[in-house]
Structure formats: C-alpha cells, structure tokens
Design a protein around this motif. Structure first.
Motif, short mmCIF file in Angstrom:
data_model
loop_
_atom_site.label_atom_id
_atom_site.label_comp_id
_atom_site.label_asym_id
_atom_site.label_seq_id
_atom_site.Cartn_x
_atom_site.Cartn_y
_atom_site.Cartn_z
N ALA A 248 -60.29 -26.25 14.14
CA ALA A 248 -60.29 -27.56 14.79
C ALA A 248 -58.97 -27.83 15.49
N LEU A 249 -57.88 -27.47 14.83
CA LEU A 249 -56.56 -27.63 15.46
C LEU A 249 -56.42 -26.72 16.68
N ALA A 250 -56.96 -25.51 16.59
CA ALA A 250 -56.94 -24.58 17.72
C ALA A 250 -57.76 -25.15 18.87
N GLY A 251 -58.88 -25.77 18.55
CA GLY A 251 -59.71 -26.39 19.58
C GLY A 251 -58.97 -27.49 20.33
N PRO B 195 -54.54 -15.06 16.36
CA PRO B 195 -54.07 -15.91 15.25
C PRO B 195 -53.60 -17.28 15.74
N PHE B 196 -53.81 -18.27 14.92
CA PHE B 196 -53.49 -19.65 15.27
C PHE B 196 -52.04 -19.80 15.73
N GLU B 197 -51.12 -19.11 15.06
CA GLU B 197 -49.70 -19.22 15.40
C GLU B 197 -49.40 -18.65 16.78
N GLU B 198 -50.23 -17.74 17.28
CA GLU B 198 -50.00 -17.09 18.58
C GLU B 198 -50.84 -17.70 19.69
N LEU B 199 -51.61 -18.71 19.39
CA LEU B 199 -52.57 -19.25 20.35
C LEU B 199 -51.91 -19.78 21.62
#
Length: 139
Positions: A104-107, A74-78
C-alpha cells in the motif's frame, strides 16, 4: 458493559466524533495505495488486462518463493527503480508484499510518480499461500 453504554449515551458529543474518526481512518487505510484485490481478481487482471506484478519484498524473501511472472523491486529501492516500470505505466500494476502494508505504501509512491492503475494484493503473499496457490522459486 452497562456503564460503558450509559457513558456513550450521556456523552454522545464525544462518542459520535470518535466513532466517525475511526470509520474515516479505517476507510482511508483500506484505500491507500490503490484498490484491494483478492487472489482471483489478481489472476483476472493478469490474464485479461496484462497486469504487471511488482513484488516489493526484500530480495531474500522473494528468492524463497514468488508469484509466477512477478518482478522484484524491494520497497526501499522503489524510488530509484520506478523507471523500470515506465513501459507498464498504462497497464495495471499489482503490488505484492508479505502482508499488504508495504504494498500500500509502495502504491502511494507510484501514484505520485504518475501510475494511475495501482492495485494491492489483499493480505499479501501470505494470503496467496493460505489459498494453496503456487509460488515459484527464483534462482
């Protein structure tokens, strides 16, 4: 409409920078987090380059259906879990979310951690479903 066109012509020194700013903003948004790939390109990346699929949706959404072979972070745990991808650092990473924004933000986050080959599924899992491609339910 005629008045608007006349305004743009009369005040071209305001209009040109505005349009240039919009174009530059749009260009930077479309390149954020990595290259955009469509569903066919995603399949080619997986089959030919052993790409790793990273689904950044919440676990509850991931459990309802995901692309086969994808890993859920999950994005919050990245930030806390990016070390799980270290062995995949040389392979392309394809980031997947619901619509493409969080991917995109995760990238961007992963690029800061040294991942060079990041890609974003254009339109996210929604586009995958619209094209009639299969999802697997995770138990």
């Amino acid at each position: 409409m005629l008045e608007f066109n006349l305004f743009l012509i009369d005040y071209w020194y305001f209009s040109v920078p505005l349009f240039l700013s919009i174009i530059l903003w749009f260009r930077s948004e479309t390149r954020r987090g990595g290259n955009r790939v469509d569903c066919n390109q995603l399949t080619n990346l997986v089959n030919k380059e052993s790409a790793c699929l990273v689904d950044v949706r919440p676990k509850s959404e991931f459990d309802l259906g995901a692309i086969a072979g994808s890993v859920n972070i999950p994005f919050e745990e990245l930030d806390n879990r990016n070390d799980e991808l270290l062995k995949q650092q040389e392979n392309p990473l394809v980031l997947i979310c619901k619509m493409g924004r969080n991917a995109a933000l995760a990238g961007e986050k992963l690029q800061k951690h040294g991942y060079k080959k990041t890609h974003v599924l254009q339109g996210g899992i929604s586009t995958w479903q619209q094209e009639g491609l299969p999802l697997v339910k995770v138990k």
